[in-house]
Design a protein around this motif. Structure first.
Motif, PDB file in Angstrom:
ATOM      1  N   ARG A   1       0.464  -0.891  -0.577  1.00 30.84           N
ATOM      2  CA  ARG A   1       0.121   0.501   0.047  1.00 30.84           C
ATOM      3  C   ARG A   1       0.539   1.242   0.115  1.00 30.84           C
ATOM      4  NH1 ARG A   1      -4.107   2.723  -1.431  1.00 30.84           N
ATOM      5  NH2 ARG A   1      -5.126   3.608   0.456  1.00 30.84           N
ATOM      6  N   TYR A   2       1.874   1.105   0.701  1.00 27.32           N
ATOM      7  CA  TYR A   2       2.414   1.744   0.610  1.00 27.32           C
ATOM      8  C   TYR A   2       3.636   2.870  -0.675  1.00 27.32           C
ATOM      9  CZ  TYR A   2       6.561   5.702   2.752  1.00 27.32           C
ATOM     10  OH  TYR A   2       7.494   6.685   2.558  1.00 27.32           O
ATOM     11  N   TRP A   3       3.833   1.913  -1.446  1.00 26.46           N
ATOM     12  CA  TRP A   3       4.907   2.119  -2.089  1.00 26.46           C
ATOM     13  C   TRP A   3       3.481   2.127  -3.405  1.00 26.46           C
ATOM     14  CZ3 TRP A   3       8.842   3.559  -2.280  1.00 26.46           C
ATOM     15  CH2 TRP A   3       9.383   2.619  -1.294  1.00 26.46           C
ATOM     16  N   ALA A   4       2.059   2.089  -3.382  1.00 23.12           N
ATOM     17  CA  ALA A   4       0.986   2.521  -4.391  1.00 23.12           C
ATOM     18  C   ALA A   4       0.951   3.912  -4.746  1.00 23.12           C
ATOM     19  CB  ALA A   4      -0.185   1.698  -4.144  1.00 23.12           C
ATOM     20  N   LEU A   5       0.535   3.768  -3.236  1.00 24.88           N
ATOM     21  CA  LEU A   5       0.487   5.887  -2.470  1.00 24.88           C
ATOM     22  C   LEU A   5       1.926   6.532  -2.965  1.00 24.88           C
ATOM     23  CD1 LEU A   5      -1.334   5.602   0.920  1.00 24.88           C
ATOM     24  CD2 LEU A   5      -2.237   5.911  -1.433  1.00 24.88           C
ATOM     25  N   ALA A   6       2.888   5.989  -3.104  1.00 21.26           N
ATOM     26  CA  ALA A   6       4.051   7.011  -2.861  1.00 21.26           C
ATOM     27  C   ALA A   6       4.365   7.384  -4.056  1.00 21.26           C
ATOM     28  CB  ALA A   6       5.096   6.356  -2.349  1.00 21.26           C
ATOM     29  N   GLY A   7       4.054   5.951  -5.360  1.00 22.88           N
ATOM     30  CA  GLY A   7       4.128   6.028  -6.866  1.00 22.88           C
ATOM     31  C   GLY A   7       3.239   6.963  -7.482  1.00 22.88           C
ATOM     32  N   GLU A   8       1.693   6.898  -6.781  1.00 23.48           N
ATOM     33  CA  GLU A   8       0.970   7.611  -6.758  1.00 23.48           C
ATOM     34  C   GLU A   8       1.098   9.603  -6.582  1.00 23.48           C
ATOM     35  OE1 GLU A   8      -3.821   7.321  -5.873  1.00 23.48           O
ATOM     36  OE2 GLU A   8      -2.468   5.461  -6.014  1.00 23.48           O
ATOM     37  N   VAL A   9       2.655  10.033  -5.600  1.00 17.44           N
ATOM     38  CA  VAL A   9       3.135  11.176  -5.567  1.00 17.44           C
ATOM     39  C   VAL A   9       3.833  11.644  -6.451  1.00 17.44           C
ATOM     40  CG1 VAL A   9       4.279  12.535  -3.537  1.00 17.44           C
ATOM     41  CG2 VAL A   9       2.105  10.546  -3.100  1.00 17.44           C
ATOM     42  N   THR A  10       4.714  10.705  -6.618  1.00 18.83           N
ATOM     43  CA  THR A  10       5.794  11.080  -7.716  1.00 18.83           C
ATOM     44  C   THR A  10       6.263  10.422  -8.988  1.00 18.83           C
ATOM     45  OG1 THR A  10       8.104  10.987  -7.624  1.00 18.83           O
ATOM     46  CG2 THR A  10       7.285   9.535  -6.347  1.00 18.83           C
ATOM     47  N   PRO A  11       6.456  11.213 -10.067  1.00 15.34           N
ATOM     48  CA  PRO A  11       6.654  10.027 -11.490  1.00 15.34           C
ATOM     49  C   PRO A  11       7.874   9.839 -11.415  1.00 15.34           C
ATOM     50  CG  PRO A  11       7.042  12.409 -11.848  1.00 15.34           C
ATOM     51  CD  PRO A  11       6.611  12.558  -9.812  1.00 15.34           C
TER      52      PRO A  11
END
Length: 301
Positions: A269-279
């Motif tokens: 879940r962390y990495w999925a959200l982080a991927g939405e924050v940064t390209p």
């Protein structure tokens, strides 16, 4: 100086293009000294006060704080001094613009949400500052990483794992960042300890993984499918050295099983959200690519 050479407060204000109230305020603040008082107690100013007042007016038009203006007029700062003040003002304005851009994106998120969702979204977004801080995520990673990891590696990993705030945030990024804040804020110690990697030589592992991740990032950016190659070999070798083993087919099978079993929902879940924050490719995306490359290789053998 002769009395007829002095300027009244009204004359000074008119020539400088400011109000009498402003001249009186700057005088009371010690920024604009009086040369004399009339017999009726009215303020009188020397002609050079006009240039000082114009300088004060110009600096205030740029929203320079009064204490900094006081330094300029008291110390007679030259071009370098003015340059320093302008640079500080630019930094301050940049921070204000960052906050405004974040606030606008957050408001758009709430405005575009369905009425039944706004209360929960407001709770998530309202828990953040403006602009928000990454401190909660930094603390999360510092607790998650192996205890014996050298400081240089901890710093490097945390910088890579915590996504930077986007310069021009959109509502979806605000929501993703709020989700990261919530996830890392409520993470309990038991969950962290269960997920904390603990190889015999963690420094060897993370040094090797950093090299493997650097080799993998171009493939991710190019959209290439996970595949065997130098990056995967570097990835496997890092795990092998950290466990004092050799890179053999048996070790690769063991590593493949460990990676599959170690997939943690909170980290996913962390990495999925982080991927939405940064390209930029996240460490999680890189690790998934390498793990998938290993799985594909094992399946083909």
């Amino acid at each position: 100086m002769l009395p007829h050479e002095l300027l009244s407060i009204g004359e000074l204000a008119e020539r400088a293009g400011v109000s009498v109230k402003a001249v009186r305020f700057y005088s009371d603040q010690g920024l604009l000294p009086e040369a004399d008082r009339s017999s009726g107690g009215h303020r009188r100013y020397a002609p050079e006060a006009l240039e000082r007042l114009r300088l004060i007016r110009s600096l205030r038009a740029l929203d320079v704080p009064l204490p900094q203006i006081a330094r300029v007029v008291a110390d007679g700062l030259g071009e370098n001094g003015l340059g320093d003040i302008v640079a500080r003002q630019l930094d301050s304005l940049g921070a204000e613009l960052d906050a405004l851009r974040w606030r606008e994106a957050a408001l758009r998120l709430l405005h575009e949400a369905a009425p039944g969702e706004r209360a929960e979204l407001l709770r998530l977004v309202g828990a953040l500052g403006t602009p928000p801080s990454t401190d909660t995520m930094v603390r999360y990673w510092r607790r998650l990483l192996p205890l014996r990891l050298p400081t240089r590696l901890v710093t490097s990993i945390v910088e890579a794992a915590v996504p930077p705030l986007p310069e021009q945030p959109v509502p979806a990024q605000v929501l993703a960042f709020a989700g990261l804040h919530e996830l890392t804020r409520v993470a309990d110690d038991a969950c962290l300890v269960d997920h904390r990697p603990s190889p015999p030589r963690p420094d060897v592992l993370y040094d090797g993984l950093r090299e493997a991740y650097d080799l993998t990032a171009p493939a991710l950016l190019a959209g290439r499918d996970p595949a065997a190659g130098e990056a995967l070999d570097c990835f496997v070798a890092a795990h092998a050295r950290a466990h004092d083993r050799r890179d053999t087919p048996d070790f690769r099978r063991d590593l493949g099983r460990d990676l599959a079993a170690g997939d943690h929902p909170a980290m996913r879940r962390y990495w999925a959200l982080a991927g939405e924050v940064t390209p930029a490719p996240t460490l999680g995306a890189v690790n998934t690519w390498l793990s998938s490359a290993l799985a594909a290789q094992l399946a083909g053998n």
